[in-house]
Motif scaffolding. Structure first.
Motif, PDB file in Angstrom:
ATOM      1  N   VAL A  67      10.035  51.457  26.847  1.00  0.00           N
ATOM      2  CA  VAL A  67      10.317  51.455  25.406  1.00  0.00           C
ATOM      3  C   VAL A  67       9.462  50.443  24.652  1.00  0.00           C
ATOM      4  CG1 VAL A  67      12.674  52.319  25.648  1.00  0.00           C
ATOM      5  CG2 VAL A  67      12.240  49.856  25.776  1.00  0.00           C
ATOM      6  N   GLU A  68       8.729  49.639  25.350  1.00  0.00           N
ATOM      7  CA  GLU A  68       7.862  48.668  24.677  1.00  0.00           C
ATOM      8  C   GLU A  68       6.743  48.229  25.606  1.00  0.00           C
ATOM      9  OE1 GLU A  68       6.198  47.588  22.357  1.00  0.00           O
ATOM     10  OE2 GLU A  68       7.833  46.801  21.153  1.00  0.00           O
ATOM     11  N   GLU A  69       5.579  48.006  25.026  1.00  0.00           N
ATOM     12  CA  GLU A  69       4.451  47.447  25.774  1.00  0.00           C
ATOM     13  C   GLU A  69       3.822  46.366  24.921  1.00  0.00           C
ATOM     14  OE1 GLU A  69       1.663  50.512  26.492  1.00  0.00           O
ATOM     15  OE2 GLU A  69       2.925  51.595  27.911  1.00  0.00           O
TER      16      GLU A  69
ATOM     17  N   ARG B 245       8.527  41.142  20.080  1.00  0.00           N
ATOM     18  CA  ARG B 245       8.464  42.612  20.236  1.00  0.00           C
ATOM     19  C   ARG B 245       9.456  43.080  21.298  1.00  0.00           C
ATOM     20  NH1 ARG B 245       3.020  45.649  19.105  1.00  0.00           N
ATOM     21  NH2 ARG B 245       4.057  47.234  20.322  1.00  0.00           N
TER      22      ARG B 245
ATOM     23  N   SER C 142      13.001  42.888  20.183  1.00  0.00           N
ATOM     24  CA  SER C 142      13.352  43.975  19.265  1.00  0.00           C
ATOM     25  C   SER C 142      13.689  45.252  20.014  1.00  0.00           C
ATOM     26  CB  SER C 142      12.186  44.249  18.307  1.00  0.00           C
ATOM     27  OG  SER C 142      11.940  43.123  17.527  1.00  0.00           O
ATOM     28  N   ALA C 143      12.935  45.529  21.066  1.00  0.00           N
ATOM     29  CA  ALA C 143      13.167  46.775  21.826  1.00  0.00           C
ATOM     30  C   ALA C 143      14.353  46.627  22.778  1.00  0.00           C
ATOM     31  CB  ALA C 143      11.913  47.132  22.612  1.00  0.00           C
TER      32      ALA C 143
ATOM     33  N   PRO D 116      12.337  49.983  17.478  1.00  0.00           N
ATOM     34  CA  PRO D 116      11.224  49.656  18.375  1.00  0.00           C
ATOM     35  C   PRO D 116       9.893  50.108  17.793  1.00  0.00           C
ATOM     36  CG  PRO D 116      13.008  50.737  19.560  1.00  0.00           C
ATOM     37  CD  PRO D 116      13.320  50.837  18.110  1.00  0.00           C
ATOM     38  N   LEU D 117       8.882  49.321  18.013  1.00  0.00           N
ATOM     39  CA  LEU D 117       7.549  49.688  17.533  1.00  0.00           C
ATOM     40  C   LEU D 117       7.008  50.847  18.357  1.00  0.00           C
ATOM     41  CD1 LEU D 117       6.148  46.109  17.212  1.00  0.00           C
ATOM     42  CD2 LEU D 117       6.616  47.673  15.338  1.00  0.00           C
ATOM     43  N   PRO D 118       6.108  51.638  17.782  1.00  0.00           N
ATOM     44  CA  PRO D 118       5.525  52.720  18.572  1.00  0.00           C
ATOM     45  C   PRO D 118       4.745  52.155  19.753  1.00  0.00           C
ATOM     46  CG  PRO D 118       4.388  52.465  16.472  1.00  0.00           C
ATOM     47  CD  PRO D 118       5.568  51.575  16.431  1.00  0.00           C
ATOM     48  N   LEU D 119       4.805  52.852  20.868  1.00  0.00           N
ATOM     49  CA  LEU D 119       4.040  52.421  22.039  1.00  0.00           C
ATOM     50  C   LEU D 119       2.563  52.610  21.784  1.00  0.00           C
ATOM     51  CD1 LEU D 119       6.150  53.722  25.030  1.00  0.00           C
ATOM     52  CD2 LEU D 119       5.971  51.422  24.147  1.00  0.00           C
TER      53      LEU D 119
END
Lengths: 435, 321
Positions: free
Chosen positions: A243-245, A261, A264-265, B10-13
């Motif tokens: 869900v996050e990178e 970041r 947040s995820a 969530p931010l876009p990957l």
């Protein structure tokens, strides 16, 4: 398989050897009476006459005094803390072999290590390989950083000299390059990520935990990107959604933004893939933002297999699950080598250092089996090698036609009481996982 | 768990295509429109980072402003500051905070010595000579530190933690570094504007020949300035040691950013160093949050090149030190 350059180099080597042997033969013929008492000792002289000290002449009656391993590692620069330890591990493997009487099949030839400092800089990888070869290295090893190893192995392949990678995870160092002289005992990135996906969710789920989502935190170079790409492929197969990178730059001063970041995820687990410094920054930023996901894990990250880093991080490191190559705690030899390393170098014998030690033993074993320091003979021995008596947590080291170890493994470690312990799979486990 | 978790999507990957660069800007605008609390957190991080960056650039810009010398040794001066604070706290048990003025004193002395031995003899030579000389100083000191202390990373034993203000976390180590940065900048500015020596330094910066004519000992001003610039690096390095592990090579990243900041703000300008530091810090934090990978660093270098092309004198170019 990419042999054109090698062939010409190999021919050149054979020409030099033949010339050397001829010159030596002529010299010896003129001095026969003086050498009457030396018996079979002429081989060393012939080698010198040929200008290739320490190199086998390829004729059965000639002997070799030493086998030279060229160690290409970061001995200065920001990777030096680990790189120096890795190079020392190679020296220790040589020392142990020499104490046992040297290379038996070469009448007790001594193993010598010469070191080159690549400073962790990609542009120096090839140059250091060249220098080590010109100084007489019969076989090479290195380099810790994947980009550096990519450059260093190119030179070895071109020169037709075997290169056994000490540590470097990026898949593309070997895959797709059609190499014949490069070997990697450690699991490559794809295998490490695959082992993470196979093993870590199992450990968590077997204990009743939930791991449905993951956030990736990786160093933005070929090693970090390679693990990221493979995790993208393998985690969904184990029903774990990314869900996050977020990436961290080499030499960054903090990981505050990246942790924002991830926070947040809010994934079930953060998976870290970094060198030691990056993981320490991650732990610090997580603490500063009072955030920790249910499972803090890592894949192929040096941080959570390094006792010094774990100690620096403190209590927060306890419980971290990391899959990476590891020392095998179930064999006595591991403790013996660790103790000897501490006595000689006053450094931590981390998993990285241990993997480097194993690479050196692979080289020594191959030379032993080759009974020669001819690069092609060593290469042939490496191709057919099956080496079981090592200290890494994996099966016998055997190489496939790409030079990858078919039995490479990235077992699961866990930080328990600020100590790194192998917890899975059971055959290598020294402690139960505490999830 | 932080409060932001439930409030921010969530931010876009990081996928492929142009979308990976366009989507972050759309997300940024959306967050501004929605007044997302995460923006406050990012502003706080940007200020903390920018303040420290400004402090690291201060000594560099001062030395250039007065002497026209680009000091490549500045990065390693920062590192000497870090090791000084670490040493006094490890060996003498002195508080790392008290170690910072000690680091400043050590660096002042080192700066004067380096100046007298390497820069002063070639001060009238073409600028690249000083550049190469200071680069040499960098390598010598870096190697010396590596030999004496090994390349192993060190850290000051100081767990300051963080405070939470609403939804915003403030790491105290970085906060104290910011306070030290602001205090130091104000002190240096007061010194330059309100003391006789400061006025002489400013006069020398404005016109070296003119300064000589009115009886200012320019040579003395040179080594004092170099010493003060190095001392500022000592303060910066000592402050960084409060919150970051360091090794002999830690200064490299800060040096690169310091160069970007002084070019952006205007070589020799104190306000420029401050504003430049904040801009770089904000880009790094906001870019790191919204943009894929480490694109933020690319943005910083694009800004650097853009400044050189469009306004080479920098934002505050020509302003007095």
């Amino acid at each position: 398989m990419g042999k054109t350059l090698k062939s010409s180099t190999s021919n050149r080597r054979r020409f030099l050897k033949a010339t050397g042997a001829s010159v030596a033969a002529l010299t010896l013929a003129g001095c026969a009476s003086d050498d009457a008492g030396n018996g079979g000792g002429s081989g060393g002289d012939s080698g010198e006459s040929g200008g290739e000290t320490g190199t086998a002449t390829g004729t059965p009656e000639q002997s070799v005094d030493e086998v030279v391993i060229g160690s290409n590692h970061p001995l200065s620069g920001s990777l030096a803390a680990t790189g120096v330890g890795m190079s020392n591990a190679i020296k220790l493997a040589a020392m142990r072999k020499n104490e046992e009487g040297g290379i038996e099949s070469l009448d007790g030839a001594e193993v010598t290590v010469i070191e080159g400092d690549n400073q962790g800089a990609q542009e120096l990888g090839g140059q250091v390989s060249e220098e080590l070869l010109s100084e007489g290295a019969d076989v090479l090893t290195g380099c810790y950083s994947s980009p550096v190893t990519t450059a260093a192995t190119q030179v070895a392949e071109r020169q037709g000299v075997p290169f056994v990678i000490s540590i470097a995870a990026a898949d593309n160092i070997l895959q797709g390059r059609d190499f014949n002289y490069v070997y990697r005992p450690q699991p490559p990135a794809r295998r490490l990520a695959s082992d993470y996906a196979d093993l870590v969710p199992s450990v968590i789920r077997d204990d009743g935990g939930t791991i449905d989502t993951a956030g990736l935190f990786y160093i933005n170079n070929s090693y970090g990107q390679a693990i990221r790409d493979s995790l993208r492929e393998f985690l969904p197969e184990q029903n774990v959604e990314i869900v996050e990178e977020t990436a961290i730059e080499f030499g960054a001063s903090n990981a505050n933004t990246q942790v924002s970041r991830l926070r947040s995820a809010d994934p079930d687990t953060i998976i870290a893939t970094t060198y030691v410094a990056g993981g320490v920054l991650l732990a610090q930023a997580l603490q500063d933002q009072d955030y920790r996901p249910p499972y803090l894990t890592a894949s192929a990250s040096a941080t959570f297999t390094d006792d010094d880093a774990v100690s620096d991080i403190g209590e927060f490191a306890n419980g971290v699950l990391d899959n990476n190559y590891a020392l095998n705690p179930t064999v006595d030899k591991t403790a013996e080598v660790r103790s000897q390393f501490l006595d000689n170098y006053d450094q931590e014998f981390s998993a990285s250092v241990g993997m480097s030690y194993t690479a050196a033993e692979v080289i020594i074993q191959a030379v032993e089996e080759a009974g020669s320091v001819d690069p092609d003979d060593i290469n042939e021995a490496l191709m057919g090698l099956s080496y079981e008596d090592h200290i890494s947590a994996m099966g016998a080291i055997e190489f496939d036609d790409q030079g990858e170890n078919v039995n490479a493994l990235g077992p699961v470690n866990q930080v328990q009481d600020l100590s790194v312990r192998v917890v899975y799979p059971e055959e290598y486990a020294e402690a139960e996982p505490q999830v | 768990m932080g409060h932001l978790v439930t409030s921010v999507a969530p931010l876009p990957l990081q996928g492929g295509g142009l979308g990976r660069f366009i989507d972050p800007f759309a997300q940024f605008l959306t967050d501004i429109t929605n007044l997302e609390p995460v923006l406050l957190q990012l502003i706080a991080f940007g200020l903390l980072l920018g303040g420290v960056y400004a402090l690291t650039a201060l000594g560099l810009t001062m030395i250039f402003g007065v002497m026209d010398v680009i000091n490549f040794a500045h990065g390693i001066f920062l590192v000497v500051g870090m090791y000084s604070v670490w040493l006094v706290s490890e060996t003498a048990g002195i508080s790392p905070f008290l170690g910072i003025p000690i680091a400043a004193a050590v660096l002042f002395a080192l700066g004067v010595v380096v100046h007298i031995l390497t820069v002063e003899p070639i001060i009238e030579a073409p600028q690249q000579n000083q550049l190469i000389a200071t680069l040499g100083v960098l390598f010598i000191i870096q190697s010396a530190i590596e030999i004496v202390f090994t390349p192993d990373p060190q850290q000051v034993e100081l767990s300051l933690g963080s405070v939470q203000v609403g939804d915003v976390f403030i790491p105290l180590g970085q906060f104290y570094a910011l306070v030290i940065a602001l205090g130091t900048m104000l002190a240096v500015r007061a010194f330059l504007n309100r003391t006789d020596l400061g006025r002489k330094i400013r006069g020398t910066a404005d016109n070296r020949d003119g300064a000589r004519y009115v009886g200012i000992n320019v040579r003395r001003i040179n080594y004092l300035t170099f010493g003060i610039g190095a001392a500022l690096a000592g303060v910066a390095g000592g402050s960084i040691a409060l919150f970051q592990r360091f090794d002999p090579f830690t200064g490299e990243t800060y040096l690169i950013n310091a160069f970007v900041i002084v070019i952006l703000g205007g070589l020799g300008s104190f306000p420029g160093a401050f504003v430049g530091g904040l801009i770089v810090g904000m880009i790094q934090v906001f870019g790191g949050y919204y943009l894929p990978g480490t694109t933020a660093q690319v943005l910083i270098f694009l800004l650097f090149i853009g400044t050189l092309l469009v306004k080479p004198e920098g934002l505050f170019g020509g302003a007095e030190a």
